[in-house]
Structure formats: C-alpha cells, structure tokens
Write an enzyme that holds these catalytic residues in place. Structure first.
Site, mmCIF file in Angstrom:
data_model
loop_
_atom_site.group_PDB
_atom_site.id
_atom_site.type_symbol
_atom_site.label_atom_id
_atom_site.label_comp_id
_atom_site.label_asym_id
_atom_site.label_seq_id
_atom_site.Cartn_x
_atom_site.Cartn_y
_atom_site.Cartn_z
ATOM 1 N N GLY A 91 -48.836 69.710 19.263
ATOM 2 C CA GLY A 91 -48.022 70.467 20.219
ATOM 3 C C GLY A 91 -48.159 69.868 21.608
ATOM 4 O O GLY A 91 -48.501 68.691 21.759
ATOM 5 N N SER A 92 -47.930 70.688 22.605
ATOM 6 C CA SER A 92 -47.853 70.160 23.973
ATOM 7 C C SER A 92 -49.239 69.829 24.538
ATOM 8 O O SER A 92 -50.258 70.411 24.140
ATOM 9 C CB SER A 92 -47.178 71.178 24.889
ATOM 10 O OG SER A 92 -48.052 72.263 25.105
ATOM 11 N N TRP B 185 -42.826 73.223 15.568
ATOM 12 C CA TRP B 185 -41.511 73.515 14.981
ATOM 13 C C TRP B 185 -40.684 72.253 14.747
ATOM 14 O O TRP B 185 -39.688 72.302 14.041
ATOM 15 C CB TRP B 185 -40.730 74.505 15.874
ATOM 16 C CG TRP B 185 -40.651 74.100 17.320
ATOM 17 C CD1 TRP B 185 -41.421 74.592 18.340
ATOM 18 C CD2 TRP B 185 -39.779 73.127 17.911
ATOM 19 N NE1 TRP B 185 -41.092 73.972 19.522
ATOM 20 C CE2 TRP B 185 -40.086 73.077 19.289
ATOM 21 C CE3 TRP B 185 -38.766 72.297 17.419
ATOM 22 C CZ2 TRP B 185 -39.410 72.225 20.172
ATOM 23 C CZ3 TRP B 185 -38.100 71.444 18.301
ATOM 24 C CH2 TRP B 185 -38.427 71.420 19.652
ATOM 25 N N ASN B 186 -41.051 71.129 15.354
ATOM 26 C CA ASN B 186 -40.137 69.973 15.247
ATOM 27 C C ASN B 186 -40.192 69.294 13.878
ATOM 28 O O ASN B 186 -39.199 68.750 13.411
ATOM 29 C CB ASN B 186 -40.356 68.971 16.388
ATOM 30 C CG ASN B 186 -41.734 68.367 16.412
ATOM 31 O OD1 ASN B 186 -42.663 68.888 15.804
ATOM 32 N ND2 ASN B 186 -41.889 67.274 17.129
ATOM 33 N N CYS C 23 -42.448 63.765 19.313
ATOM 34 C CA CYS C 23 -43.445 63.317 20.304
ATOM 35 C C CYS C 23 -43.398 61.807 20.467
ATOM 36 O O CYS C 23 -43.878 61.284 21.472
ATOM 37 C CB CYS C 23 -44.844 63.697 19.859
ATOM 38 S SG CYS C 23 -44.999 65.422 19.509
ATOM 39 N N GLU D 113 -54.279 61.223 12.492
ATOM 40 C CA GLU D 113 -53.775 61.871 11.284
ATOM 41 C C GLU D 113 -53.123 60.806 10.423
ATOM 42 O O GLU D 113 -52.432 59.929 10.925
ATOM 43 C CB GLU D 113 -52.748 62.932 11.652
ATOM 44 C CG GLU D 113 -53.344 64.040 12.498
ATOM 45 C CD GLU D 113 -52.444 65.254 12.586
ATOM 46 O OE1 GLU D 113 -51.314 65.105 13.086
ATOM 47 O OE2 GLU D 113 -52.864 66.336 12.148
ATOM 48 N N SER E 74 -43.632 79.889 15.550
ATOM 49 C CA SER E 74 -42.879 81.091 15.179
ATOM 50 C C SER E 74 -41.389 80.804 15.008
ATOM 51 O O SER E 74 -40.679 81.598 14.399
ATOM 52 C CB SER E 74 -43.111 82.218 16.183
ATOM 53 O OG SER E 74 -42.780 81.775 17.453
ATOM 54 N N GLU F 228 -52.856 66.215 18.508
ATOM 55 C CA GLU F 228 -51.706 65.304 18.615
ATOM 56 C C GLU F 228 -50.770 65.957 19.620
ATOM 57 O O GLU F 228 -50.067 66.917 19.304
ATOM 58 C CB GLU F 228 -51.070 65.127 17.228
ATOM 59 C CG GLU F 228 -50.233 63.881 17.119
ATOM 60 C CD GLU F 228 -48.773 64.156 17.350
ATOM 61 O OE1 GLU F 228 -48.348 64.030 18.533
ATOM 62 O OE2 GLU F 228 -48.074 64.495 16.415
ATOM 63 N N LEU F 229 -50.811 65.452 20.850
ATOM 64 C CA LEU F 229 -50.155 66.145 21.970
ATOM 65 C C LEU F 229 -48.878 65.422 22.396
ATOM 66 O O LEU F 229 -48.289 64.683 21.623
ATOM 67 C CB LEU F 229 -51.158 66.293 23.116
ATOM 68 C CG LEU F 229 -52.490 66.947 22.717
ATOM 69 C CD1 LEU F 229 -53.446 67.030 23.887
ATOM 70 C CD2 LEU F 229 -52.253 68.321 22.103
ATOM 71 N N LYS G 143 -51.307 78.246 10.897
ATOM 72 C CA LYS G 143 -50.475 79.051 11.804
ATOM 73 C C LYS G 143 -49.292 78.168 12.219
ATOM 74 O O LYS G 143 -49.406 77.303 13.068
ATOM 75 C CB LYS G 143 -51.314 79.472 13.018
ATOM 76 C CG LYS G 143 -50.534 79.805 14.288
ATOM 77 C CD LYS G 143 -49.638 81.010 14.174
ATOM 78 C CE LYS G 143 -48.937 81.319 15.511
ATOM 79 N NZ LYS G 143 -47.742 80.464 15.752
ATOM 80 N N PRO G 144 -48.113 78.394 11.593
ATOM 81 C CA PRO G 144 -46.949 77.586 11.973
ATOM 82 C C PRO G 144 -46.286 78.132 13.241
ATOM 83 O O PRO G 144 -46.516 79.282 13.617
ATOM 84 C CB PRO G 144 -46.018 77.753 10.765
ATOM 85 C CG PRO G 144 -46.374 79.066 10.169
ATOM 86 C CD PRO G 144 -47.820 79.354 10.520
ATOM 87 N N GLU H 27 -41.818 64.683 29.585
ATOM 88 C CA GLU H 27 -41.246 64.581 28.243
ATOM 89 C C GLU H 27 -39.924 65.366 28.206
ATOM 90 O O GLU H 27 -39.902 66.553 28.531
ATOM 91 C CB GLU H 27 -42.257 65.186 27.263
ATOM 92 C CG GLU H 27 -42.114 64.718 25.866
ATOM 93 C CD GLU H 27 -43.242 65.241 24.945
ATOM 94 O OE1 GLU H 27 -44.058 66.068 25.373
ATOM 95 O OE2 GLU H 27 -43.280 64.790 23.799
HETATM 96 C C1 SIN Z 1 -43.850 63.991 16.055
HETATM 97 O O1 SIN Z 1 -43.221 63.320 16.829
HETATM 98 O O2 SIN Z 1 -44.250 65.106 16.360
HETATM 99 C C2 SIN Z 1 -44.167 63.439 14.684
HETATM 100 C C3 SIN Z 1 -43.268 62.339 14.346
HETATM 101 C C4 SIN Z 1 -43.588 61.631 13.063
HETATM 102 O O3 SIN Z 1 -44.556 61.945 12.380
HETATM 103 O O4 SIN Z 1 -42.840 60.732 12.734
#
Ligand code: SIN
Length: 488
Positions: free
Chosen positions: A232-233, A154-155, A288, A466, A181, A254-255, A178-179, A389
């Site tokens: 996600g986490s 969601w971020n 993250c 990524e 919710s 990507e955690l 799957k985004p 975090e």
């Molecule tokens: C993330 O922190 O989840 C991605 C941040 C970014 O791509 O700049």
C-alpha cells in the site's frame, strides 16, 4: 461473464464462513457504474481477534505437516484458481474496474504464486556449519515465523494476496488476510479456492472491515501475530513501522513507487512506446511499478512524443467488462481528482498537452470514475507529477541530453521501487542498470512481474522482497543450534 449485483460474501474464521459478530455489512460498488456489486461483513475488533485465535490454533499442526503435503495444497489451490478464472475475473472487474482480459491475467498471475511457492515449500533447507570444536555440531534451522497478517491492496486484489499467502503457507505459517475494502469479494473467492484445495481450518482466515485503523490496532497489539506483510502507500507503511516497534514485529512493506522510464537515442521506438504504454496504462496507471516520469533523449524526442501521442489517443476507455476496452475506470472519484490535479498543475506550470487531459463525464461515463489516457510533454521537476505518485493514466515526458543527466533525474526521488530504460547499447545497459537506485529494473520492456523473481523496493518504497526464493525468507526465522559432545 458479467456480474451485476448479488455477490454476497462472508468472513472466513477457523474454516467457517460467518457474518460479523454484530451482523454489520457493507456494500461493494462498481467504479464503472456506481452500481452495488455485492456486500461483505464489516468486521469488528472481536472478529479480528477471532481470526487471529483461529490462525494461532491452526499453527502447530500446519507447520508439522510434511512440506510435500503443504506443497500439494498450494498447487491444488493454483489449479482451482485457474479453473475458476472466469468467475473470479468477472467479480474482479466488477469491483475493481480493470478490463476483463487484465483481470483474467491477474488470476493467472495470482495462481502462479501458489504454484511457485508450492515448489519452494519443499526446499526450505537449513545448514550444518563446521563447529569450532570438532566434537560439537552446529546446525542452522529455518522455521516458520508464526501467525502472519497480510494487508492487501485494491489494485491487484488477487495477486497481491497470493504473493503473501503463497510463501506464508509454504513456510508453515498461518494467516489472517485483511483485503482493501474496495475489493473484498475477489479476496473471498480466492480464499474459497485455497480452502477447497484442502487448507485445514484456520490456516487462512479472512477479515473484511471498513475500519483499516481498527484492524491495524488489533493486529499490532496482539502478541500472537509475529509478522505483518503490507502492500500500500508509503504514508500507511510509515505508520505500520511505528506501530511495529512496540512488540518488535517483523514487517515486509511494498510501498509507493515513482518509476522513471528512460528512453535513450539508440532505443527501438516501436518497442519503447509499446513498453511505456504497457507500463503506464496497465490497470489505468494504478500500479506501484508504473512509469511516473518519462525521460526521452533529445535526438529522438520529437519522434517519440508524436508516436506515443498517436498510440495513446487510440486506447479505448470504458467499462472493463466490454470487449475491446484497454483502460477501465479509476477506483473512485478521488483517483480521478488526483490524476486531474497532476495534469492541471503541470499545464499551469508550462507543460504541453499531447493527448487526453480531462475527466470523462459524458454519456456512459457519467456514473463512473473515468479519466482520459493522457500524455504531457515539457514536464519539469517542480511539477507535482514529477515527485508525487499519480496512480492514474497520465504520462509526463521530459527531454534529457546526456546519460549522466538522465541518471541524475531518475535517481532524484524518495522512492526506489522500479525503473525502466530502453537502449541497444550493451555497455550502457549494464552501466545504467547498476546505477539506478531502484529494487527492480526493466530493460527494453515495461512489464517485469513474475512469481519467480524478487519484487520490492529501496528507500521509501519499503523493505522485504516478495516472490522468488527471497520471498519465503520473509516468513522464516533462522535458529542456531549447537549440540555439544557428539564426538568425532
Ligand atoms: C503493484 O504495482 O502493486 C504490483 C504490480 C505487479 O506485481 O506487477
């Protein structure tokens, strides 16, 4: 453009926008006001299976399409995302909370993945390897892994999706998205752009659901899905690793992160405070890669803390659709509880409050989930903020003496996503960059993201990359072909 209510969306399965098979829907709310922004189907296991079937049916034609034709669709998607930037940004701000300018910036960032991987689609090269026997030919082919499931957070509801779909589509894979919710409406608008750009039915599919566990179960038990990419986490990532074992599915993860932000005595203080604020308060600290531990060398410590405190106290908090707002709401009340838990824990263990330090609940803040931008100093390693975090607008500062001490503190983490430091010493610049145990390093800047570079972590921050030319590798299998008896 302000969005209040009424954004109604559907699932995308095999090129058709449809409701859930059982007709169920759920509301999406605005974290600044609690108002309903719109609604979306609450997909079932049957809907997930239908989306996987659509992706599997579309796979052969999509991978057989000339790369240049796939590339055109990716580039056209980027154009449409840019043309629709204001509309998508308004919906993103309404459901996610970030300031409109940040949301518009994210749409641009999201489009850049489609554009950049459009280029990569045309550059998926194999190899011809010198064979042992000169009468033979040894070839290495690069082929799409197949059907991909993209589970997005969601971020960054737009950019984390295209960071997966861009390379997947470029490689010749088809996908089920799957985004999260909390932010499915942005995802639907982004997929509309990809569809309107000419992606054939089934190449991208959207399943929304409040039951992330059910979706994961369905995806992992279906042999047609060959790869899962998740942002996600760390906790959920570990669960996905366990689930992936049964059918040996490929994963990119990507955690979580817990970025150290080091400021050496020779740093430019204006630049260092600006970099830290950009890293820490972007998206209200819900990234993250944001700074979670700030280490400042003793010679500039006091001056740095004073300057940072003054600048952070001036940040404007409010609903993201109001002009001039720098920091929007957190995604929900649990986000506020966590930020406050970290602040209260640090204060109870001897940290000193420089600015902020409380929930914002008066007046217009009463209906939303707001937290004051906060700076703490005298933070020590046993405080929660030093190892968990925060995912909120809280910067905790610790003083250090030597470079060795800074590196020891910075590397003392289970996470390894991103680290930053400020220095003017070129020798230190290279030395420290090499010694930090992180996948991404920002030097004299707090913003490091771009479509063209590899993004990802080490240790418990995950694996896979990524973006950049590594990004497409995640969606390609390598095949070795030996052709005997061709002659010399
Ligand atoms: C993330 O922190 O989840 C991605 C941040 C970014 O791509 O700049």
């Amino acid at each position: 453009m302000a969005v209040s209510t009424g954004q109604e969306e559907q699932l995308l399965i095999g090129g058709r926008w449809v409701g859930a098979e059982d007709g169920k829907r759920f509301d999406v709310t605005n974290p600044a006001t609690g108002d309903v922004v719109g609604s979306i189907p609450n997909g079932s296991a049957g809907d997930v299976q239908a989306a996987i079937a659509a992706a599997a049916a579309a796979l052969d034609d999509w991978k057989a399409m000339p790369a240049i034709a796939r590339a055109r669709i990716l580039r056209r998607s980027a154009d449409l995302m840019r043309e629709r930037k204001d509309e998508i940004a308004a919906v993103m701000t309404a459901e996610q909370g970030k300031p409109l300018a940040e949301a518009a910036g994210e749409v641009e960032y999201a489009a850049s993945f489609m554009e950049w991987f459009g280029g990569e689609a045309e550059r998926v090269y194999g190899q011809v390897v010198p064979p042992l026997n000169p009468a033979n030919r040894a070839l290495v082919l690069r082929q799409p892994v197949g059907v991909v499931a993209a589970i997005t957070p969601w971020n960054f509801p737009a950019a984390m999706m295209t960071r997966k779909l861009g390379p997947a589509m470029a490689a010749g894979c088809t996908s089920v998205v799957k985004p999260a919710s909390a932010t499915p409406l942005t995802a639907a608008l982004m997929l509309r752009a990809i569809e309107d750009a000419g992606a054939p039915p089934g190449v991208v599919n959207l399943v929304t659901s409040r039951s992330a566990g059910m979706v994961a179960e369905t995806i992992f038990s279906d042999r047609r899905v060959r790869k899962i990419s998740f942002t996600g986490s760390t906790e959920v990532g570990k669960d996905l690793i366990r689930r992936s074992a049964d059918q040996v599915k490929r994963l990119s993860l990507e955690l979580g992160g817990h970025a150290p932000y080091l400021i050496f005595d020779d740093a430019d203080l204006e630049e260092a405070t600006a970099g830290l604020i950009a890293s820490k308060f972007r998206n209200a600290g819900q990234t993250c890669v944001c700074a979670n531990r700030v280490y400042v060398q003793k010679g500039i410590y006091k001056e740095f803390v004073d300057l940072l405190g003054q600048k952070v106290a001036k940040l404007v908090v409010g609903p993201g659709d109001r002009p001039g707002v720098n920091v929007g709401p957190l995604i929900d009340s649990r986000g506020v509880d966590k930020a406050d838990e970290h602040v209260q824990d640090a204060l109870s263990r001897g940290a000193r409050l420089v600015t902020g330090g409380s929930r914002l609940t008066d007046g217009e803040f009463a209906r939303g989930s707001f937290y004051a931008p906060t700076v703490l100093e005298d933070v020590t390693p046993e405080m929660l903020i030093s190892y968990e975090e925060t995912f909120g607008p809280v910067a905790g500062i610790t003083k250090f003496g030597s470079e060795e001490e800074a590196l020891r503190l910075a590397n003392d983490s289970i996470y390894g996503l991103c680290a930053y430091f400020h220095t003017r010493d070129y020798a230190r610049l290279l030395r420290v960059a090499e010694k930090l145990e992180y996948g991404i390093i920002g030097v004299n800047t707090g913003i490091i993201s771009a479509a063209s570079v590899p993004f990802g972590g080490v240790k418990e921050s995950g694996y896979g990359r990524e973006g950049g030319s590594d990004g497409i590798d995640e969606y390609l299998d390598t095949k070795y072909v030996l052709v005997a008896g061709v002659g010399i």
